[in-house]
Design a protein around this motif. Structure first.
Motif, PDB file in Angstrom:
ATOM      1  N   ASP A  34      13.760  -2.956  28.230  1.00 40.56           N
ATOM      2  CA  ASP A  34      13.924  -4.390  28.433  1.00 40.56           C
ATOM      3  C   ASP A  34      13.928  -4.737  29.924  1.00 40.56           C
ATOM      4  O   ASP A  34      14.830  -5.396  30.423  1.00 40.56           O
ATOM      5  CB  ASP A  34      15.199  -4.896  27.740  1.00 40.56           C
ATOM      6  CG  ASP A  34      15.219  -6.420  27.629  1.00 40.56           C
ATOM      7  OD1 ASP A  34      14.124  -7.032  27.568  1.00 40.56           O
ATOM      8  OD2 ASP A  34      16.321  -7.005  27.625  1.00 40.56           O
ATOM      9  N   VAL A  35      12.886  -4.254  30.622  1.00 37.52           N
ATOM     10  CA  VAL A  35      12.773  -4.438  32.068  1.00 37.52           C
ATOM     11  C   VAL A  35      11.393  -5.003  32.394  1.00 37.52           C
ATOM     12  O   VAL A  35      10.401  -4.642  31.769  1.00 37.52           O
ATOM     13  CB  VAL A  35      12.964  -3.089  32.808  1.00 37.52           C
ATOM     14  CG1 VAL A  35      12.819  -3.253  34.300  1.00 37.52           C
ATOM     15  CG2 VAL A  35      14.306  -2.474  32.479  1.00 37.52           C
ATOM     16  N   GLU A  36      11.349  -5.891  33.395  1.00 35.35           N
ATOM     17  CA  GLU A  36      10.096  -6.417  33.917  1.00 35.35           C
ATOM     18  C   GLU A  36       9.934  -5.947  35.351  1.00 35.35           C
ATOM     19  O   GLU A  36      10.895  -5.915  36.114  1.00 35.35           O
ATOM     20  CB  GLU A  36      10.100  -7.947  33.901  1.00 35.35           C
ATOM     21  CG  GLU A  36      10.129  -8.550  32.519  1.00 35.35           C
ATOM     22  CD  GLU A  36      10.075 -10.064  32.536  1.00 35.35           C
ATOM     23  OE1 GLU A  36      10.185 -10.676  33.634  1.00 35.35           O
ATOM     24  OE2 GLU A  36       9.924 -10.650  31.460  1.00 35.35           O
ATOM     25  N   TYR A  37       8.704  -5.584  35.699  1.00 28.53           N
ATOM     26  CA  TYR A  37       8.397  -5.113  37.044  1.00 28.53           C
ATOM     27  C   TYR A  37       7.292  -5.961  37.648  1.00 28.53           C
ATOM     28  O   TYR A  37       6.384  -6.399  36.955  1.00 28.53           O
ATOM     29  CB  TYR A  37       7.894  -3.664  37.010  1.00 28.53           C
ATOM     30  CG  TYR A  37       8.877  -2.671  36.462  1.00 28.53           C
ATOM     31  CD1 TYR A  37       9.869  -2.134  37.265  1.00 28.53           C
ATOM     32  CD2 TYR A  37       8.796  -2.251  35.144  1.00 28.53           C
ATOM     33  CE1 TYR A  37      10.772  -1.208  36.763  1.00 28.53           C
ATOM     34  CE2 TYR A  37       9.689  -1.318  34.633  1.00 28.53           C
ATOM     35  CZ  TYR A  37      10.669  -0.802  35.449  1.00 28.53           C
ATOM     36  OH  TYR A  37      11.550   0.115  34.951  1.00 28.53           O
ATOM     37  N   THR A  38       7.349  -6.146  38.965  1.00 30.21           N
ATOM     38  CA  THR A  38       6.216  -6.718  39.683  1.00 30.21           C
ATOM     39  C   THR A  38       5.321  -5.559  40.099  1.00 30.21           C
ATOM     40  O   THR A  38       5.730  -4.386  40.042  1.00 30.21           O
ATOM     41  CB  THR A  38       6.654  -7.491  40.943  1.00 30.21           C
ATOM     42  OG1 THR A  38       7.167  -6.552  41.902  1.00 30.21           O
ATOM     43  CG2 THR A  38       7.703  -8.542  40.614  1.00 30.21           C
ATOM     44  N   THR A  39       4.123  -5.866  40.536  1.00 29.64           N
ATOM     45  CA  THR A  39       3.231  -4.797  40.969  1.00 29.64           C
ATOM     46  C   THR A  39       3.784  -4.058  42.189  1.00 29.64           C
ATOM     47  O   THR A  39       3.477  -2.893  42.392  1.00 29.64           O
ATOM     48  CB  THR A  39       1.826  -5.338  41.271  1.00 29.64           C
ATOM     49  OG1 THR A  39       1.917  -6.402  42.227  1.00 29.64           O
ATOM     50  CG2 THR A  39       1.161  -5.843  40.000  1.00 29.64           C
ATOM     51  N   ASP A  40       4.631  -4.723  42.980  1.00 32.24           N
ATOM     52  CA  ASP A  40       5.233  -4.074  44.147  1.00 32.24           C
ATOM     53  C   ASP A  40       6.280  -3.038  43.763  1.00 32.24           C
ATOM     54  O   ASP A  40       6.631  -2.184  44.569  1.00 32.24           O
ATOM     55  CB  ASP A  40       5.879  -5.115  45.067  1.00 32.24           C
ATOM     56  CG  ASP A  40       4.860  -6.015  45.729  1.00 32.24           C
ATOM     57  OD1 ASP A  40       3.692  -5.604  45.870  1.00 32.24           O
ATOM     58  OD2 ASP A  40       5.227  -7.146  46.098  1.00 32.24           O
ATOM     59  N   ASP A  41       6.791  -3.112  42.520  1.00 34.37           N
ATOM     60  CA  ASP A  41       7.825  -2.182  42.044  1.00 34.37           C
ATOM     61  C   ASP A  41       7.242  -0.887  41.499  1.00 34.37           C
ATOM     62  O   ASP A  41       7.993   0.028  41.170  1.00 34.37           O
ATOM     63  CB  ASP A  41       8.645  -2.822  40.916  1.00 34.37           C
ATOM     64  CG  ASP A  41       9.374  -4.075  41.342  1.00 34.37           C
ATOM     65  OD1 ASP A  41       9.784  -4.170  42.512  1.00 34.37           O
ATOM     66  OD2 ASP A  41       9.541  -4.964  40.478  1.00 34.37           O
ATOM     67  N   LEU A  42       5.917  -0.814  41.357  1.00 35.09           N
ATOM     68  CA  LEU A  42       5.286   0.290  40.645  1.00 35.09           C
ATOM     69  C   LEU A  42       4.247   1.011  41.484  1.00 35.09           C
ATOM     70  O   LEU A  42       3.605   0.411  42.338  1.00 35.09           O
ATOM     71  CB  LEU A  42       4.607  -0.241  39.373  1.00 35.09           C
ATOM     72  CG  LEU A  42       5.510  -0.976  38.387  1.00 35.09           C
ATOM     73  CD1 LEU A  42       4.673  -1.655  37.320  1.00 35.09           C
ATOM     74  CD2 LEU A  42       6.515  -0.021  37.763  1.00 35.09           C
ATOM     75  N   SER A  43       4.079   2.299  41.203  1.00 38.85           N
ATOM     76  CA  SER A  43       3.052   3.114  41.845  1.00 38.85           C
ATOM     77  C   SER A  43       2.250   3.837  40.773  1.00 38.85           C
ATOM     78  O   SER A  43       2.825   4.367  39.820  1.00 38.85           O
ATOM     79  CB  SER A  43       3.674   4.171  42.756  1.00 38.85           C
ATOM     80  OG  SER A  43       4.401   3.587  43.795  1.00 38.85           O
ATOM     81  N   ILE A  44       0.952   3.847  40.935  1.00 37.01           N
ATOM     82  CA  ILE A  44       0.092   4.590  40.023  1.00 37.01           C
ATOM     83  C   ILE A  44       0.021   6.024  40.516  1.00 37.01           C
ATOM     84  O   ILE A  44      -0.345   6.280  41.661  1.00 37.01           O
ATOM     85  CB  ILE A  44      -1.315   3.975  39.962  1.00 37.01           C
ATOM     86  CG1 ILE A  44      -1.246   2.554  39.401  1.00 37.01           C
ATOM     87  CG2 ILE A  44      -2.244   4.843  39.114  1.00 37.01           C
ATOM     88  CD1 ILE A  44      -2.560   1.809  39.444  1.00 37.01           C
ATOM     89  N   LYS A  45       0.367   6.962  39.645  1.00 31.81           N
ATOM     90  CA  LYS A  45       0.358   8.381  39.991  1.00 31.81           C
ATOM     91  C   LYS A  45      -0.911   9.083  39.522  1.00 31.81           C
ATOM     92  O   LYS A  45      -1.357  10.036  40.151  1.00 31.81           O
ATOM     93  CB  LYS A  45       1.585   9.083  39.398  1.00 31.81           C
ATOM     94  CG  LYS A  45       2.903   8.505  39.878  1.00 31.81           C
ATOM     95  CD  LYS A  45       3.007   8.585  41.376  1.00 31.81           C
ATOM     96  CE  LYS A  45       4.333   8.044  41.871  1.00 31.81           C
ATOM     97  NZ  LYS A  45       4.423   8.032  43.324  1.00 31.81           N
TER      98      LYS A  45
END
Length: 100
Positions: A34-45
């Protein structure tokens, strides 16, 4: 590297990418947490593309993603004429903001 999309997802789960990310309106969500992320919160590995035949609508990509807080999961994006342009733009922003 992988035979198909299912093989990739299973292998990524074994590597700890065990959550499922989904594209929201202007965010990427993990419904399990139940979490929302912005693109700045995530990294593609990792990124793995698949084309399952001659139908352009059968193309898909699985992204192995990690959040700044350490949550790991996969995001599957299918491509073709039925793709929501706003959601495709969200993936484009994620790709632009982080090196793959």
């Amino acid at each position: 590297m992988y035979n198909d999309l299912a093989d990739a997802v299973e292998s990524l789960k074994e590597k700890g990418f065990d959550h499922t990310f989904e594209l929201g309106e202007d965010c990427i969500t993990c419904k399990e947490l139940d979490v929302e992320y912005t693109t700045d919160d995530l990294s593609i590995k990792e990124t793995h593309k698949f084309d399952q035949g001659t139908d352009p609508g059968s193309e898909s990509t699985v992204y192995a993603i990690e959040s700044d807080s350490g949550v790991k999961g996969t995001l599957i994006m299918s491509y073709g004429k039925y793709v929501d342009p706003e959601k495709a733009e969200l993936v484009d922003r994620l790709l632009e903001s982080h090196e793959v």
